[in-house]
Enzyme design. Sequence first.
Site, PDB file in Angstrom:
ATOM      1  N   GLU A 116       6.765   5.663  21.352  1.00 47.80           N
ATOM      2  CA  GLU A 116       7.232   6.040  22.694  1.00 47.80           C
ATOM      3  C   GLU A 116       7.072   7.543  22.954  1.00 47.80           C
ATOM      4  OE1 GLU A 116       7.571   3.701  24.592  1.00 47.80           O
ATOM      5  OE2 GLU A 116       8.475   2.000  23.568  1.00 47.80           O
ATOM      6  N   HIS A 139      16.309   7.325  23.282  1.00 47.77           N
ATOM      7  CA  HIS A 139      16.097   5.940  23.725  1.00 47.77           C
ATOM      8  C   HIS A 139      16.774   4.999  22.742  1.00 47.77           C
ATOM      9  CE1 HIS A 139      14.289   2.177  24.832  1.00 47.77           C
ATOM     10  NE2 HIS A 139      13.649   2.078  23.683  1.00 47.77           N
ATOM     11  N   HIS A 141      18.861   0.695  22.461  1.00 41.15           N
ATOM     12  CA  HIS A 141      19.041  -0.651  23.011  1.00 41.15           C
ATOM     13  C   HIS A 141      20.520  -1.032  22.980  1.00 41.15           C
ATOM     14  CE1 HIS A 141      14.797  -1.353  20.998  1.00 41.15           C
ATOM     15  NE2 HIS A 141      14.696  -0.602  22.087  1.00 41.15           N
ATOM     16  N   GLU A 169      36.052   7.565  34.406  1.00 41.15           N
ATOM     17  CA  GLU A 169      35.273   8.774  34.071  1.00 41.15           C
ATOM     18  C   GLU A 169      33.795   8.693  34.458  1.00 41.15           C
ATOM     19  OE1 GLU A 169      35.028   9.476  29.858  1.00 41.15           O
ATOM     20  OE2 GLU A 169      34.066   7.567  29.501  1.00 41.15           O
ATOM     21  N   HIS A 210      15.156  -4.030  28.348  1.00 42.65           N
ATOM     22  CA  HIS A 210      14.693  -3.395  27.103  1.00 42.65           C
ATOM     23  C   HIS A 210      15.754  -2.440  26.546  1.00 42.65           C
ATOM     24  CE1 HIS A 210      11.340  -1.221  24.708  1.00 42.65           C
ATOM     25  NE2 HIS A 210      12.507  -0.763  24.326  1.00 42.65           N
TER      26      HIS A 210
END
Length: 271
Positions: A116, A139, A141, A169, A210
């Site tokens: 990525e 990144h 999941h 919040e 994803h």
Amino acid sequence: MKDILTAPSLQEFCRTTSNMYRLGWDERNGGNISLLLDEAQVGAYLDLDHVIRTIPTGFDAKALIGKLFLVTGTGKYFKNMERDPETNLGIIRIAKDGTTAELLWGYADGGKFTSELPAHLMSHMARLSVNPENRVVMHCHPTYTLAMNYVHELDEKKFTHTLWEMCTECIVVFPDGVGVLPWMLCGTNEIGEATAEKMKEFRLVVWGMHGIYGVGKDLDETFGLIETVEKAAQIYMLTAHLPRVNTIKDDELQVLAEAFGVNYRKDYLNL
Ligand code: 2HA
Ligand code: ZN
């Protein structure tokens, strides 16, 4: 030269990946992080003239020429990074051609940076253009955020609004909301470009079905953004199938945002 394994930013990076693994956000080789390093600091630990090998990146990152990044390795597991940083992580410098990475440390088993990397470097470029303090692209999941993708419309305004309603919040932590991309093929320049485009406006971008991308000035801030989204998504998933008796109303969200003086997306509230 000091020992790179004692560098505070490397140690914090490893602690962060361990935390993310334990939170269940990074199964197997899921997730990737890049951290923009300070050249002067790295110089205390590494000979900046010693390039171990060069690796093509497959795209042009001219705006980042000469910049150094600590980046997770492709196929590597977050759970293993703290135990063996030199195999699972690498420090790269974007070479003068803008399309090659010079490896200065790491990927000791002959590996390379995350698949990525386009999304990471393009996001760094986009964020640095709006905020020169930005250093981190993350990144992962996260479970509830991902679950929410299957039962909630993937519309930026609606998705953000639902998250804002779930914890007091939220509007304070991410007043700029959450950008959303549809499902796309990961690991490509196309998803990198689409992510970077969103990153001009958002610090958080959901990759439909994803995971999520977050950006920030340091690891704590970026982790905290994703953590807050994930908490809100968890509350949503724990309550979505139950009758809603109470909610934080839009005029209350407005009062909250104004009390904390944050620049929130006013058009995301229905007032
Ligand atoms: O590197 O998360 O998106 C594993 C991934 C790809
Ligand atoms: Zn992923």
